[in-house]
Write a protein that holds these residues in place. Sequence first.
Motif, PDB file in Angstrom:
ATOM      1  N   LEU A   1      -4.045 -25.485 -79.120  1.00  0.00           N
ATOM      2  CA  LEU A   1      -4.548 -24.555 -78.113  1.00  0.00           C
ATOM      3  C   LEU A   1      -3.398 -23.880 -77.390  1.00  0.00           C
ATOM      4  O   LEU A   1      -3.466 -22.683 -77.079  1.00  0.00           O
ATOM      5  CB  LEU A   1      -5.441 -25.306 -77.122  1.00  0.00           C
ATOM      6  N   ARG A   2      -2.321 -24.617 -77.136  1.00  0.00           N
ATOM      7  CA  ARG A   2      -1.136 -24.005 -76.521  1.00  0.00           C
ATOM      8  C   ARG A   2      -0.589 -22.886 -77.388  1.00  0.00           C
ATOM      9  O   ARG A   2      -0.183 -21.832 -76.898  1.00  0.00           O
ATOM     10  CB  ARG A   2      -0.040 -25.059 -76.304  1.00  0.00           C
ATOM     11  N   GLY A   3      -0.580 -23.129 -78.716  1.00  0.00           N
ATOM     12  CA  GLY A   3      -0.083 -22.104 -79.629  1.00  0.00           C
ATOM     13  C   GLY A   3      -0.934 -20.852 -79.596  1.00  0.00           C
ATOM     14  O   GLY A   3      -0.406 -19.734 -79.585  1.00  0.00           O
ATOM     15  N   ASP A   4      -2.270 -21.012 -79.553  1.00  0.00           N
ATOM     16  CA  ASP A   4      -3.143 -19.837 -79.506  1.00  0.00           C
ATOM     17  C   ASP A   4      -2.944 -19.043 -78.226  1.00  0.00           C
ATOM     18  O   ASP A   4      -2.895 -17.807 -78.239  1.00  0.00           O
ATOM     19  CB  ASP A   4      -4.613 -20.275 -79.619  1.00  0.00           C
TER      20      ASP A   4
ATOM     21  N   LEU B   1      -0.205 -14.487 -75.159  1.00  0.00           N
ATOM     22  CA  LEU B   1       0.702 -14.055 -74.093  1.00  0.00           C
ATOM     23  C   LEU B   1       1.875 -13.253 -74.641  1.00  0.00           C
ATOM     24  O   LEU B   1       2.360 -12.321 -73.982  1.00  0.00           O
ATOM     25  CB  LEU B   1       1.216 -15.277 -73.330  1.00  0.00           C
ATOM     26  N   HIS B   2       2.336 -13.603 -75.854  1.00  0.00           N
ATOM     27  CA  HIS B   2       3.521 -12.962 -76.427  1.00  0.00           C
ATOM     28  C   HIS B   2       3.173 -12.115 -77.644  1.00  0.00           C
ATOM     29  O   HIS B   2       3.998 -11.938 -78.541  1.00  0.00           O
ATOM     30  CB  HIS B   2       4.546 -14.039 -76.812  1.00  0.00           C
ATOM     31  N   ARG B   3       1.940 -11.609 -77.663  1.00  0.00           N
ATOM     32  CA  ARG B   3       1.475 -10.846 -78.832  1.00  0.00           C
ATOM     33  C   ARG B   3       2.289  -9.580 -79.059  1.00  0.00           C
ATOM     34  O   ARG B   3       2.406  -9.098 -80.182  1.00  0.00           O
ATOM     35  CB  ARG B   3       0.002 -10.487 -78.673  1.00  0.00           C
TER      36      ARG B   3
ATOM     37  N   LYS C   1       2.534 -19.556 -84.345  1.00  0.00           N
ATOM     38  CA  LYS C   1       2.143 -20.415 -83.231  1.00  0.00           C
ATOM     39  C   LYS C   1       3.315 -21.243 -82.738  1.00  0.00           C
ATOM     40  O   LYS C   1       3.568 -21.344 -81.528  1.00  0.00           O
ATOM     41  CB  LYS C   1       0.996 -21.333 -83.653  1.00  0.00           C
ATOM     42  N   LEU C   2       4.052 -21.866 -83.681  1.00  0.00           N
ATOM     43  CA  LEU C   2       5.217 -22.658 -83.271  1.00  0.00           C
ATOM     44  C   LEU C   2       6.285 -21.783 -82.633  1.00  0.00           C
ATOM     45  O   LEU C   2       6.920 -22.161 -81.651  1.00  0.00           O
ATOM     46  CB  LEU C   2       5.790 -23.385 -84.482  1.00  0.00           C
ATOM     47  N   LEU C   3       6.461 -20.602 -83.191  1.00  0.00           N
ATOM     48  CA  LEU C   3       7.478 -19.693 -82.668  1.00  0.00           C
ATOM     49  C   LEU C   3       7.127 -19.230 -81.257  1.00  0.00           C
ATOM     50  O   LEU C   3       8.006 -19.088 -80.396  1.00  0.00           O
ATOM     51  CB  LEU C   3       7.609 -18.488 -83.600  1.00  0.00           C
ATOM     52  N   SER C   4       5.837 -19.001 -80.993  1.00  0.00           N
ATOM     53  CA  SER C   4       5.424 -18.521 -79.675  1.00  0.00           C
ATOM     54  C   SER C   4       5.728 -19.531 -78.574  1.00  0.00           C
ATOM     55  O   SER C   4       5.916 -19.152 -77.416  1.00  0.00           O
ATOM     56  CB  SER C   4       3.930 -18.196 -79.679  1.00  0.00           C
ATOM     57  N   LEU C   5       5.797 -20.821 -78.932  1.00  0.00           N
ATOM     58  CA  LEU C   5       6.099 -21.847 -77.940  1.00  0.00           C
ATOM     59  C   LEU C   5       7.556 -21.810 -77.489  1.00  0.00           C
ATOM     60  O   LEU C   5       7.908 -22.436 -76.484  1.00  0.00           O
ATOM     61  CB  LEU C   5       5.766 -23.234 -78.499  1.00  0.00           C
ATOM     62  N   HIS C   6       8.415 -21.107 -78.230  1.00  0.00           N
ATOM     63  CA  HIS C   6       9.839 -21.007 -77.879  1.00  0.00           C
ATOM     64  C   HIS C   6      10.178 -19.657 -77.234  1.00  0.00           C
ATOM     65  O   HIS C   6      11.354 -19.330 -77.077  1.00  0.00           O
ATOM     66  CB  HIS C   6      10.697 -21.202 -79.130  1.00  0.00           C
TER      67      HIS C   6
END
Length: 509
Positions: free
Chosen positions: A344-347, A352-354, A371-376
């Motif tokens: 859910l954090r990834g989505d 947020l960073h679309r 998804k993993l990349l968006s967390l960084h």
Amino acid sequence: LLSSPTAPLPEYKTSALKKSRYILSHYGMFKSCWDWLILIATFYVAVVVPYNASFVDDDGERPSVVVDVIVEALFFIDIILNFRTTYVNKKGEVVSDWKSISLNYLKTWFIVDLLAALPFDLLYYLYGGEKSVSPFTNHNIHLIKLTRLLRLARLLQKIDRYAQYSAMILTLLMLSFTLMAHWLACIWYVIADQEMDRQHIIDSNWDLGWIHNLAERLKVEVANVSYTDLYVTALYFTCSSLTSVGFGNVSANTTSEKIFSICTMLIGALMHAVVFGNVTAIIQRMYSRRSLYQIKWRDLKDFLTLHQIPNELKQRMQDYFQTMWSLNHGIDIHDTLKEFPEELRGDVSMHLHREILSLPIFEAASQGCLKLLSLHIRTNFCAPGEYLIHKGDALNYVYYICNGSMEVVQNNMVVAILGKGDLVGSDINIHLQHYNNGPAATGSGTGGSAPDTIIKSSSDVRALTYCDLKCIHVSGLIEVLRLYPEYQQEFANDIQHDLTFNVREGYEA
């Protein structure tokens, strides 16, 4: 009913539900609108029924008879719909089988809803009428209708569901206080009316009630005082008694009125503790964000004064604080998201960073990689004149400019102007070479990446205007690419071409 209910079960609004077309979803749009309609009808009953029982003549024509019939019809229809509405059982499962729904409804709210929906006027007309004598009169029929107030118990069941809406809870609390004042006003009039009857029967120096005092002030006969004046005066007395000790212009004279006044003041003390205590807490929550801003602003000013920060630095710090607060209202995105599962954090992070994730360099990336990349990815901000990168700094981020403009300076000369949509940073070939030649490539060690590679900047990057930026952490980016080797080399090649300006030292060579 006043005790705190059990924790509300989730509504599962996002779950796919397989059900018959004749079964209603408990969270559907139609059911939500219908619940609001029933809520309005319940409040109508709570206001009109006590008023009719107190003020309307026994033989008088009731002006609300048409609306009463409509409300009775709504309550009957609601019973039928409840036999066809899904619910969430104690195991947390959405039940759509009509037999289970019927059994559950019969065990819970059916009796209450049935008593509230009985057409007492029609039953009295068919089976009572003129044949019946006291106490089965029109007046007593109105008293029997007070059983419809049991529908208010259904409202208490749903209060927890609306607990997160401060305005909704505030409205319900004020309506509760108004309803209490209305009910007490009706009782206040009934007591005075009974006292008048006793005065006619008992021939003695009986204390005159508040209705006599009202008639004297209006300079009319007691029988000629209108119901409007009586109701408004009674409501004025109960409101003043509930909110304070009253003002004395309408006061209790007889023993019964004095006892009722004492009870009203005790209820008023309880209402202050429950209703207005909650109202105060809700209003404080509504302004909590503003209070937090003022606290942090005072802390910043005290810090600047305590450490004697120069005026230039002071102004920059204050501008940065005010701008960042206007952008995120003091909400730390990462602290908010850390309570949720990684998927859910990834989505949410992708949403947020679309803007940056829609760049051409990420077109070939899989959904899991994005998804993993968006967390960084982090959000940054620069004020005019602020340096984003100094010459010789270690390059730990790749920056994407969402708004504003920046300049790249080499040897005191502007070599590039960057604007919205530009990408600035360094390529990652050196990082990948060190990674591929490190312990992870040879199979030794713990399988981690090679020792950190330090890449320095060859230029200064300075903001010309207020700039909003998205930053991708390079070490996080390398970790993600390590998990997706099929995309690794393609990204490394694309970023060399897609960078608006590569500030890596030695890139020109």
